[in-house]
Write a protein that holds these residues in place. Structure first.
Motif, short mmCIF file in Angstrom:
data_model
loop_
_atom_site.label_atom_id
_atom_site.label_comp_id
_atom_site.label_asym_id
_atom_site.label_seq_id
_atom_site.Cartn_x
_atom_site.Cartn_y
_atom_site.Cartn_z
N LEU A 70 -41.74 78.81 -101.67
CA LEU A 70 -40.37 78.96 -102.15
C LEU A 70 -40.34 79.26 -103.64
CD1 LEU A 70 -38.39 76.22 -100.20
CD2 LEU A 70 -38.42 78.68 -99.83
N GLU A 71 -41.26 78.67 -104.39
CA GLU A 71 -41.32 78.94 -105.83
C GLU A 71 -41.59 80.42 -106.07
OE1 GLU A 71 -41.18 78.01 -109.87
OE2 GLU A 71 -40.80 76.66 -108.19
N GLN A 72 -42.53 80.96 -105.33
CA GLN A 72 -42.87 82.37 -105.52
C GLN A 72 -41.73 83.28 -105.04
OE1 GLN A 72 -46.08 85.19 -103.59
NE2 GLN A 72 -46.99 83.84 -105.09
N VAL A 73 -41.14 82.94 -103.91
CA VAL A 73 -40.04 83.75 -103.39
C VAL A 73 -38.88 83.77 -104.38
CG1 VAL A 73 -38.25 83.87 -101.61
CG2 VAL A 73 -40.63 83.46 -100.96
N LYS A 74 -38.51 82.61 -104.91
CA LYS A 74 -37.36 82.54 -105.82
C LYS A 74 -37.62 83.24 -107.14
CE LYS A 74 -34.91 78.74 -105.97
NZ LYS A 74 -34.50 77.31 -106.04
N SER A 75 -38.88 83.29 -107.56
CA SER A 75 -39.19 83.98 -108.82
C SER A 75 -39.29 85.49 -108.60
CB SER A 75 -40.49 83.45 -109.41
OG SER A 75 -41.59 83.74 -108.55
N LEU A 76 -39.70 85.90 -107.41
CA LEU A 76 -39.82 87.32 -107.11
C LEU A 76 -38.47 87.92 -106.73
CD1 LEU A 76 -41.38 89.92 -106.54
CD2 LEU A 76 -41.96 89.00 -104.27
N PHE A 77 -37.80 87.27 -105.77
CA PHE A 77 -36.47 87.72 -105.33
C PHE A 77 -35.45 86.83 -106.04
CE2 PHE A 77 -39.53 88.39 -101.91
CZ PHE A 77 -39.43 89.76 -101.73
N LEU A 78 -35.11 87.21 -107.22
CA LEU A 78 -34.43 86.36 -108.19
C LEU A 78 -33.23 85.61 -107.61
CD1 LEU A 78 -34.44 88.84 -111.20
CD2 LEU A 78 -36.07 87.01 -110.70
N THR A 79 -33.26 84.29 -107.72
CA THR A 79 -32.15 83.45 -107.32
C THR A 79 -32.28 82.07 -107.94
OG1 THR A 79 -30.88 82.55 -105.47
CG2 THR A 79 -33.26 82.63 -105.21
N ASP A 80 -31.14 81.49 -108.26
CA ASP A 80 -31.10 80.11 -108.74
C ASP A 80 -30.50 79.19 -107.69
OD1 ASP A 80 -32.12 80.75 -111.28
OD2 ASP A 80 -30.14 81.38 -111.98
N ALA A 81 -30.18 79.76 -106.55
CA ALA A 81 -29.53 78.98 -105.50
C ALA A 81 -30.52 78.08 -104.78
CB ALA A 81 -28.87 79.93 -104.50
N ASP A 82 -29.98 77.07 -104.12
CA ASP A 82 -30.80 76.24 -103.24
C ASP A 82 -31.16 77.07 -102.01
OD1 ASP A 82 -30.63 74.08 -104.93
OD2 ASP A 82 -28.81 73.30 -103.97
N VAL A 83 -32.45 77.13 -101.72
CA VAL A 83 -32.93 77.99 -100.63
C VAL A 83 -33.67 77.15 -99.61
CG1 VAL A 83 -34.40 79.94 -100.02
CG2 VAL A 83 -33.10 79.99 -102.14
N ASP A 84 -33.34 77.34 -98.35
CA ASP A 84 -34.05 76.65 -97.27
C ASP A 84 -35.15 77.56 -96.73
OD1 ASP A 84 -34.71 74.65 -95.58
OD2 ASP A 84 -32.83 74.64 -94.45
N PHE A 85 -35.97 77.01 -95.84
CA PHE A 85 -37.17 77.70 -95.40
C PHE A 85 -37.29 77.53 -93.89
CE2 PHE A 85 -41.79 77.23 -94.52
CZ PHE A 85 -42.21 78.47 -94.92
N HIS A 86 -37.65 78.64 -93.20
CA HIS A 86 -37.70 78.59 -91.74
C HIS A 86 -38.79 79.52 -91.24
CE1 HIS A 86 -36.16 78.21 -87.65
NE2 HIS A 86 -36.10 79.51 -87.54
N ILE A 87 -39.63 79.02 -90.31
CA ILE A 87 -40.62 79.87 -89.65
C ILE A 87 -40.21 80.04 -88.20
CG2 ILE A 87 -43.00 80.03 -88.81
CD1 ILE A 87 -43.99 78.87 -91.32
#
Length: 536
Positions: free
Chosen positions: A127-144
């Motif tokens: 999630l750290e990498q995703v949020k830094s790459l696909f710019l966002t400051d929002a709370d992000v959940d994760f699902h496989i």
């Protein structure tokens, strides 16, 4: 369920294609609005690299995967605005450090691969990498996504040759109501363009013969939609969106273009462009031709391919603008039906009457207002002279029409006399329909908007046909010359003026049954609105 999500697909492309329907179907259960798709087939995780952003060469396989995601998505999850990210799909060094998406996403979704299972063990890192790459400051959940299908591949991706890409690429279209076909066309342009993508958007006479062109989005809306889409899926490219008024646009004036993206139906146009470029001493453009996208949900009245024309036809009979007129008595529910001469308005009234509406014919009431002994009769005779009165003492409407349709000021004078009398008679008829128990009353009035009677109805409905068709009908019906017919139409509001104020539109351009289905659809949706209090 979240509004927007980011789907990261990490398995080999050759294995992915067969899984796209299942993947998108499952994603549609957790995302409701926008779905970004990031293709990044990887085999192993390297903590020292940003494994979610590695270049992928432009090949036939990646083109097929992108097209499949869009075309399959348009069937299995039609509610989703799907956008496949393309800046890292390049034959050159990757010049991208961040992916600034236009829309906030609240969920990161991984497909099921050994790699994603490994990543799930370190959710925080991912999630750290995703949020830094696909710019966002929002709370992000994760699902496989749950494992359902094997990711084995039957072919070697290395067998798929890298395709030639170009510095400057061009393509064109109407781009009305950006749909899956447009997305595929623009995505092809983005993949083949290394630096600049020029998009020509048709306007003016080029659009006049389009089906239901009257409902086409304004040029500014279409331009913004194309610019936003390109910037969203490939921020590394330079979009140049231009307006075109002929079949060539800038393709025969700009010698720097190298490639043109075409669809099956515009292939001939590409040949015409190259012929003209050769005449002007320019290089021929390489042609990339894409297949049309089949519309699996089309009706017999629509194209079998995804098209803006079908989308516009589907708008007929639907509510295009919210109902906001709350100052009108609730009962009966009033529909103001307007339309230009020869628009088929009277035919629509008969159909709505057959469905249960009461109809107030303002044209007939106009005849009542002209009768001897009425207030309007005396004022008309006084204003326009005895020459408009026949031997039977009735007003000769043909003579009067010859005067007022040749002089706008005289037409305005006539309207000031007649309109107040007509609406008095109309209100009396509406009251009688109310007493008889009618729930819906149609105020059939060609001059509804001009007279300001739209303030007396809950909804405005507008009937229309293209101006060329209206001219033809008027000439045949009234035995007029083309010049006379055009003069009549010029004295009225344009289709665009009427449609701009309409809640619902209906077009009588086609056969009887199609008009009937429009009316039935409009009536059914109206009943739904009435049952819900018209709070839309």
């Amino acid at each position: 369920m979240v509004s927007s999500g980011l789907l990261i697909l990490t398995q080999p492309l050759t294995a992915l294609r067969g899984q796209i329907p299942s993947l998108l179907q499952r994603v549609s259960q957790v995302v409701s609005d926008t779905l970004y798709v990031h293709l990044q087939p990887i085999k192993t995780r390297n903590a020292n690299t940003k494994f979610l952003l590695s270049p992928i060469p432009v090949t036939s396989e990646i083109r097929k995967v992108v097209k499949d995601i869009y075309s399959i998505g348009s069937s299995v999850c039609r509610q989703l605005d799907i956008r496949v990210l393309l800046s890292h799909i390049t034959n050159h060094d990757l010049q991208l450090a961040k992916y600034p998406l236009l829309r906030e996403y609240g969920l990161v979704i991984l497909d099921n691969t050994p790699t994603s299972n490994e990543l799930s063990e370190d959710k925080g890192f991912l999630l750290e990498q995703v949020k830094s790459l696909f710019l966002t400051d929002a709370d992000v959940d994760f699902h496989i996504l749950d494992p359902q299908i094997s990711s084995s591949s039957s072919s070697d991706p290395s067998d798929d040759p890298v395709l030639t890409t170009y510095k400057n690429v061009v393509l064109g279209g109407t781009f009305d109501r950006l749909h899956v076909g447009h997305k595929i066309l623009l995505s092809e342009g983005c993949m083949f363009a290394n630096k600049k993508l020029t998009v020509g958007i048709s306007e003016g006479k080029m659009n006049d013969k389009k089906v239901v062109a009257e409902l086409m989005e304004p040029l500014s809306v279409r331009t913004s939609a194309v610019e936003d889409f390109i910037r969203d899926i490939k921020p590394t490219i330079e979009p140049d969106v231009v307006t075109i008024f002929d079949a060539y646009g800038p393709t025969v004036t700009d010698p720097d273009f190298q490639c043109i993206i075409l669809s099956d139906e515009t292939r001939k146009g590409g040949a015409m462009v190259n012929t003209e470029r050769e005449k002007r001493g320019m290089n021929r453009l390489e042609q990339v031709v894409i297949d049309l996208v089949a519309d699996n949900s089309h009706t017999p009245d629509e194209d079998d391919k995804v098209s803006s024309s079908s989308l516009r036809k589907r708008l007929l009979g639907t509510l295009l603008k919210p109902v906001v007129n709350s100052n009108v008595p609730k009962s009966p529910y009033r529909i103001g039906l307007t339309g230009g001469t020869a628009s088929g308005k009277s035919s629509i009234c008969r159909r709505l009457e057959g469905l249960g509406a009461g109809v107030v014919d303002c044209d007939k009431l106009g005849h009542e207002a002209y009768k001897p002994g009425t207030p309007a009769y005396d004022k008309i005779k006084q204003t326009f002279g005895e020459g408009i009165v026949g031997s039977d003492r009735e007003i000769d409407r043909k003579k009067l029409g010859g005067i007022v349709f040749s002089d706008r000021s005289k037409l305005d004078e006539l309207n000031k006399i007649v309109w107040p009398e007509i609406i008095k008679l109309a209100e009396a008829e509406i009251s009688r329909f109310q007493e008889s128990g009618k729930e819906v009353v149609i105020l059939d009035a060609a001059v509804l908007l001009e007279a300001g009677w739209n303030s007396r109805v809950h909804e405005v409905w507008s009937a229309f046909v293209p101006r060329v068709e209206a001219t033809k009908r008027l000439m045949e019906r009234n035995s007029l010359s083309e010049e006379e017919a055009v003069k009549r139409l010029d004295a009225q509001l344009t289709n665009q003026d009427r449609l701009a104020q309409a809640n619902v539109t209906l077009c009588t351009m086609w056969e009887y049954d199609y008009t009937q289905r429009q009316c039935e659809k409009a009536w059914r949706l109206l009943q739904d609105r009435i049952s819900r209090g018209a709070k839309l």
